[in-house]
Design a protein around this motif. Structure first.
Motif, short mmCIF file in Angstrom:
data_model
loop_
_atom_site.label_atom_id
_atom_site.label_comp_id
_atom_site.label_asym_id
_atom_site.label_seq_id
_atom_site.Cartn_x
_atom_site.Cartn_y
_atom_site.Cartn_z
N GLU A 171 0.82 -1.16 0.01
CA GLU A 171 0.09 -0.05 0.03
C GLU A 171 0.84 1.07 0.15
O GLU A 171 1.81 1.54 0.85
N VAL A 172 0.61 2.23 -0.78
CA VAL A 172 1.46 3.55 -0.83
C VAL A 172 0.49 4.66 -0.89
O VAL A 172 -0.19 5.15 -1.78
N PRO A 173 0.11 5.05 0.37
CA PRO A 173 -0.93 6.36 0.74
C PRO A 173 -0.16 7.27 0.11
O PRO A 173 1.12 7.48 0.44
N PHE A 174 -0.65 8.20 -0.73
CA PHE A 174 -0.13 9.20 -1.52
C PHE A 174 -0.80 10.61 -1.25
O PHE A 174 -1.92 10.87 -1.74
N TYR A 175 -0.24 11.65 -0.40
CA TYR A 175 -0.98 13.01 -0.36
C TYR A 175 -0.50 13.80 -1.35
O TYR A 175 0.62 13.83 -1.63
N PHE A 176 -1.51 14.65 -1.99
CA PHE A 176 -1.16 15.80 -2.86
C PHE A 176 -1.98 16.78 -2.92
O PHE A 176 -3.03 16.80 -2.45
N PRO A 177 -1.36 18.06 -3.02
CA PRO A 177 -2.08 19.40 -2.87
C PRO A 177 -2.92 19.80 -4.41
O PRO A 177 -2.14 19.12 -5.21
N VAL A 178 -3.38 20.79 -4.31
CA VAL A 178 -4.09 21.37 -5.58
C VAL A 178 -3.75 22.82 -5.38
O VAL A 178 -4.29 23.57 -4.42
N GLU B 36 10.14 1.57 -1.56
CA GLU B 36 10.67 1.08 -2.68
C GLU B 36 9.63 1.16 -3.72
O GLU B 36 9.61 1.58 -5.14
N ALA B 37 8.32 0.74 -3.39
CA ALA B 37 7.03 0.86 -4.33
C ALA B 37 6.86 2.26 -4.69
O ALA B 37 6.34 2.61 -5.70
N ALA B 38 7.06 3.43 -3.63
CA ALA B 38 6.73 4.82 -3.92
C ALA B 38 7.62 5.13 -5.03
O ALA B 38 7.47 5.72 -5.95
N ALA B 39 9.04 4.78 -4.63
CA ALA B 39 9.97 5.14 -5.73
C ALA B 39 9.87 4.61 -7.03
O ALA B 39 9.86 5.56 -8.19
N THR B 40 9.15 3.46 -7.22
CA THR B 40 8.83 2.77 -8.67
C THR B 40 7.62 3.77 -9.16
O THR B 40 7.86 4.12 -10.36
N PHE C 173 8.27 15.47 -5.34
CA PHE C 173 7.83 14.24 -4.68
C PHE C 173 8.93 13.95 -3.27
O PHE C 173 10.07 14.20 -3.76
N TYR C 174 8.39 13.48 -2.39
CA TYR C 174 9.17 13.23 -1.20
C TYR C 174 8.77 11.63 -0.74
O TYR C 174 7.39 11.36 -1.04
N ILE C 175 9.76 10.95 -0.23
CA ILE C 175 9.46 9.75 0.35
C ILE C 175 9.70 9.66 1.74
O ILE C 175 10.65 9.90 2.27
N PHE C 176 8.83 9.30 2.74
CA PHE C 176 8.78 9.43 3.99
C PHE C 176 9.35 8.47 4.74
O PHE C 176 9.37 7.02 4.29
N LYS C 177 10.31 8.64 5.95
CA LYS C 177 11.07 7.64 6.44
C LYS C 177 10.28 6.68 7.38
O LYS C 177 10.56 5.47 7.14
N SER D 94 2.53 11.65 14.41
CA SER D 94 1.87 10.36 15.04
C SER D 94 2.36 8.97 14.90
O SER D 94 1.98 8.17 15.42
N GLY D 95 3.53 9.12 13.78
CA GLY D 95 4.02 7.74 13.38
C GLY D 95 3.68 7.16 12.39
O GLY D 95 3.98 6.07 11.88
N THR D 96 2.51 7.56 11.65
CA THR D 96 2.00 6.84 10.17
C THR D 96 1.82 7.78 9.34
O THR D 96 0.87 8.24 8.89
N PRO D 97 3.07 8.46 8.51
CA PRO D 97 2.86 9.41 7.62
C PRO D 97 2.41 8.82 6.36
O PRO D 97 2.48 7.44 6.33
N PRO D 98 2.06 9.58 5.39
CA PRO D 98 1.96 8.90 3.99
C PRO D 98 3.29 8.32 3.42
O PRO D 98 4.16 8.65 4.05
N VAL D 99 3.27 7.35 2.64
CA VAL D 99 4.63 6.93 2.10
C VAL D 99 5.40 7.92 1.15
O VAL D 99 6.63 8.04 1.09
N THR D 100 4.43 8.71 0.39
CA THR D 100 5.07 9.61 -0.44
C THR D 100 3.88 10.73 -0.58
O THR D 100 2.85 10.69 -0.18
N SER D 101 4.60 11.83 -0.91
CA SER D 101 3.61 13.21 -0.93
C SER D 101 4.35 14.36 -1.48
O SER D 101 5.57 14.36 -1.61
#
Lengths: 431, 291
Positions: free
Chosen positions: A30-37, A324-328, A312-316, A84-91
């Motif tokens: 699963e790759v939750p991904f936050y995006f702005p408009v 890896e999935a987010a990078a893909t 794009f950033y990848i969260f720690k 809180s410990g559960t960031p998106p994987v990428t944003s």
């Protein structure tokens, strides 16, 4: 109150995502991904399409796009979730948020996902001007995605009425004033009915100011993000030029000019020229009821504009498999064809030179040459103001700019105060 | 034994409410107080105890002081006018005039509209040259003015929007209170030959005092926790002239991510509001006549 609900919502969301990911098949990542408009257009729909398409090609990865508001709201949500410990994987977040994200220990460098020759070629494929806001300390932290520069829009009809060549925008600081004087219209009692030009100064005046400072030959900060140069003579000179537009030459409305209403002022013929982001291109094209042109910002000592927009950033705090999935996914969405399509659909600058060579982009530019202006300006573009404690250091400059534009301080005093404040904030980050 | 049972029973009944109150009201307040004595944790640097440093910084923080002063002007500008306006509007639509339902709705509309959207509309009202305000002043041949972009008028413009929003809301309370006044009082006053004005001053206004006090406390609290208009319309600018306390807290907490300093600022706001409410209860309670 509103911040509290926001926090509750974010944590709730994060919890829901966590539950979903444990419940899902072990093989699916699963790759939750936050995006702005941040600009007009069906951004949400486009992003959803990309996610679906990607999952079709990569059945083992499920990208879940989550619309998170403006850039400012998105980083608030992402960082709150990180804490809180559960960031998106990428944003997708502002390129200038890089230092903030590093200082919060929230993201991982992209370099860790660059292993093959193809990967290395991919990382080198972006416009260098965009990479300056993605790299520090020899590492790459963000991948350019929806990037922009400031450009000049002008009303060709107004130019004709003023006796100017409608196909020749101002190219130097002097011409800009000269043209703007001819374009400023006053009625019988001396009230202005059409201003010559407009440079917005609310929200993020520093960004437009960076156009002036770059043209004056100054830089506002260093690459390490721990020093600013707000009080350099060239910077003061740039601010003097901006202030003079309304006080001395009287070709721009006095006081602070609103960012959000500036395109509307242009459509309503209240201003004949405006500076705004290339991201507004699609908006202007749809709403201007007259022939308009797009040009590079006029040159002072040199041509210049800051870049802007999101990376794009990848969260720690996510699993290596998720990262890896987010990078893909990021590599997939920034292929030349997709970068080109994204630029065409939104007005953002397609982020890599080879995407401008794709058939789709070539056809688009042929029919609408204005779209290529921002790209052509890139060789003259500089990194957007970005430092440690970015928002606070930037606010010091914004306050100084507004103080000078509203006449409360002289440009020199305003920049001296801003520099002192910025230096105080950055002291702990000096190595 | 029986007595203890009753007490246990009573406390058990209260338990859910106490739990929620503690969890969502008291715990956050205490946590904020504790946080304000620690430094802000950053990824690589955990929070450490710094005593009253945050409060010392506050004393030297010009933007904080400017926000305090702005907020006092804001309160002074909004509270009396919106309350007076609310009372006048309530008295007006309480009468049996034609179309009063329509009027009541019109007065109340600002309160139910989402404020972010409304602030956006007002943003265009204030737009130089073709905004609504400019159209009106233009009719009188007045020169164009940059309402939100000039230091002299930005705060006043924000105050106007707040009054416009608050007055309709307070009107509802006054309207409810007015309808609680027994008609027999008006009849008696009429029999005694009291003028309308005299009746208003000696009967209606005193009977409205409990409502006025309630509204006043709300108005004070609202004036110190306004943030949405500011974010949309001015973002505290130009040069901080419209920065109010809660906006500054938001900025420090969620733009600068200096959460411990934001916690300290929040404590100041909580203490100020608490004191104001206490003072209002202490002074006004004596002057208030309850039926």
């Amino acid at each position: 109150m509103s911040t509290l609900t926001q926090i509750l919502r974010t944590t709730g969301l994060a919890a829901a995502v966590a539950v979903m990911s444990t419940a899902a098949h072990a093989q699916t990542v699963e790759v939750p991904f936050y995006f702005p408009v941040a600009v007009g257009g069906p951004i949400t729909k486009l992003i959803d399409q990309y996610a679906t398409e990607f999952s079709k090609e990569h059945p083992s990865i499920k990208v879940t796009p989550i619309y998170a508001g403006t850039y400012q709201e998105t980083i608030v949500k992402a960082l709150t979730a990180h804490k809180s410990g559960t960031p998106p994987v990428t944003s997708v977040l502002l390129s200038t948020d890089m230092f903030t994200l590093i200082d919060e220990d929230a993201i991982v460098p992209i370099d860790g996902f660059v292993k093959t020759d193809a990967d290395r070629a991919w990382l080198k494929s972006f416009f260098p001007a965009f990479m300056t806001n993605s790299q520090t300390d020899g590492k790459t932290w963000g991948v350019p995605f929806q990037r922009s520069t400031v450009v000049l829009y002008w009303n060709k009809e107004a130019f004709k009425e003023a006796g100017l060549d409608p196909n020749k925008p101002p190219t130097t600081w002097d011409e800009q004033i000269e043209f703007a004087k001819k374009l400023t219209k006053r009625d019988a009692s001396g009230n202005v009915t059409q201003w010559g030009m407009q440079v917005p100064s609310s929200g993020f005046p520093y960004w437009l100011f960076q156009g002036f400072t770059t043209q004056a030959g100054a830089e506002l900060m260093n690459q390490a993000g721990d020093t600013t140069f707000y009080d350099k003579p060239e910077v003061v000179q740039a601010l003097q030029y901006w202030v003079d537009l309304s006080t001395k030459h009287k070709v721009m409305a006095p006081g602070v000019i609103e960012w959000g209403t500036t395109p509307k002022d242009f459509f309503e013929r209240k201003t004949a020229m405006m500076w705004t982001t290339t991201g507004n291109l699609t908006n202007v094209r749809a709403n201007a009821k007259f022939d308009f042109g797009v040009a590079m910002l006029p040159a002072g000592k040199r041509l210049g504009s800051p870049t802007g927009g999101g990376n794009f950033y990848i969260f720690k705090k996510s699993t290596p498999a998720q990262q890896e999935a987010a990078a893909t996914f990021i590599k997939w969405i920034t292929t030349p064809e997709r970068a080109a399509q994204w630029g065409i659909d939104t007005g953002y600058v397609a982020v890599r030179p080879d995407s401008w060579e794709t058939p789709a982009m070539k056809k688009y530019v042929e029919g609408f040459p204005a779209a290529a202006v921002a790209r052509d300006q890139l060789p003259h573009a500089v990194a957007e103001l970005s430092t440690h404690e970015n928002q606070r250091v930037t606010k010091a400059l914004n306050d100084g700019l507004q103080a000078a534009l509203t006449g409360a301080k002289t440009p020199e005093q305003a920049m001296k105060d801003a520099q002192a404040e910025a230096a105080r904030i950055l002291r702990p980050y000096k190595k | 034994m029986r007595r203890i049972d009753v007490h246990v029973h009573g406390w058990l009944l209260l338990l859910p409410a106490i739990a929620f109150l503690a969890l969502f009201t008291h715990w956050p307040a205490v946590a904020t107080l504790v946080d304000s004595f620690y430094s802000t944790p950053r990824g690589s640097r955990p929070a450490r105890f710094i005593g009253t440093d945050n409060y010392a910084v506050m004393l030297d923080d010009p933007v904080f002081w400017q926000s305090v002063v702005n907020n006092l002007w804001f309160a002074l500008g909004t509270i009396p006018v919106s309350i007076a306006l609310a009372m006048v509007m309530a008295l007006w639509v309480n009468d049996r005039l034609a179309g009063r339902t329509w009027l009541r709705t019109a007065f109340f509309t600002p309160t139910v509209l989402p404020m972010i959207a409304v602030a956006n509309i007002w943003l265009f009202f204030y737009t130089p040259q073709y905004g609504l305000l400019e159209q009106v002043t233009g009719l009188f041949g007045l020169p164009s003015h940059n309402w939100l972009g000039s230091r002299d008028t930005a705060l006043a413009c924000v105050i106007l929007v707040a009054i416009w929003k608050e007055a309709g809301f307070f009107m509802i309370f006054y309207l409810a209170a007015l309808q609680q006044i027994p008609p027999s009082l008006a009849e008696a006053a009429a029999l005694e030959g009291a003028s309308r004005h005299y009746y208003l001053r000696r009967v209606v206004l005193p009977l409205l005092m409990p409502t006025t006090m309630f509204v006043l406390i709300n108005a004070v609290i609202n004036s110190f926790r306004l943030v949405d208009h500011i974010i949309v319309m001015t973002r505290g600018g130009p040069d901080n002239v419209t920065s109010l306390l809660l906006f500054y807290i938001y900025e420090v907490g969620f733009k600068f991510w200096d959460t411990s300093y934001a916690a300290a600022l929040t404590m100041v706001l909580v203490v100020v509001l608490g004191l104001v409410a206490l003072a209002q209860y202490a002074f006004l309670e004596k002057r208030t006549h309850y039926q």
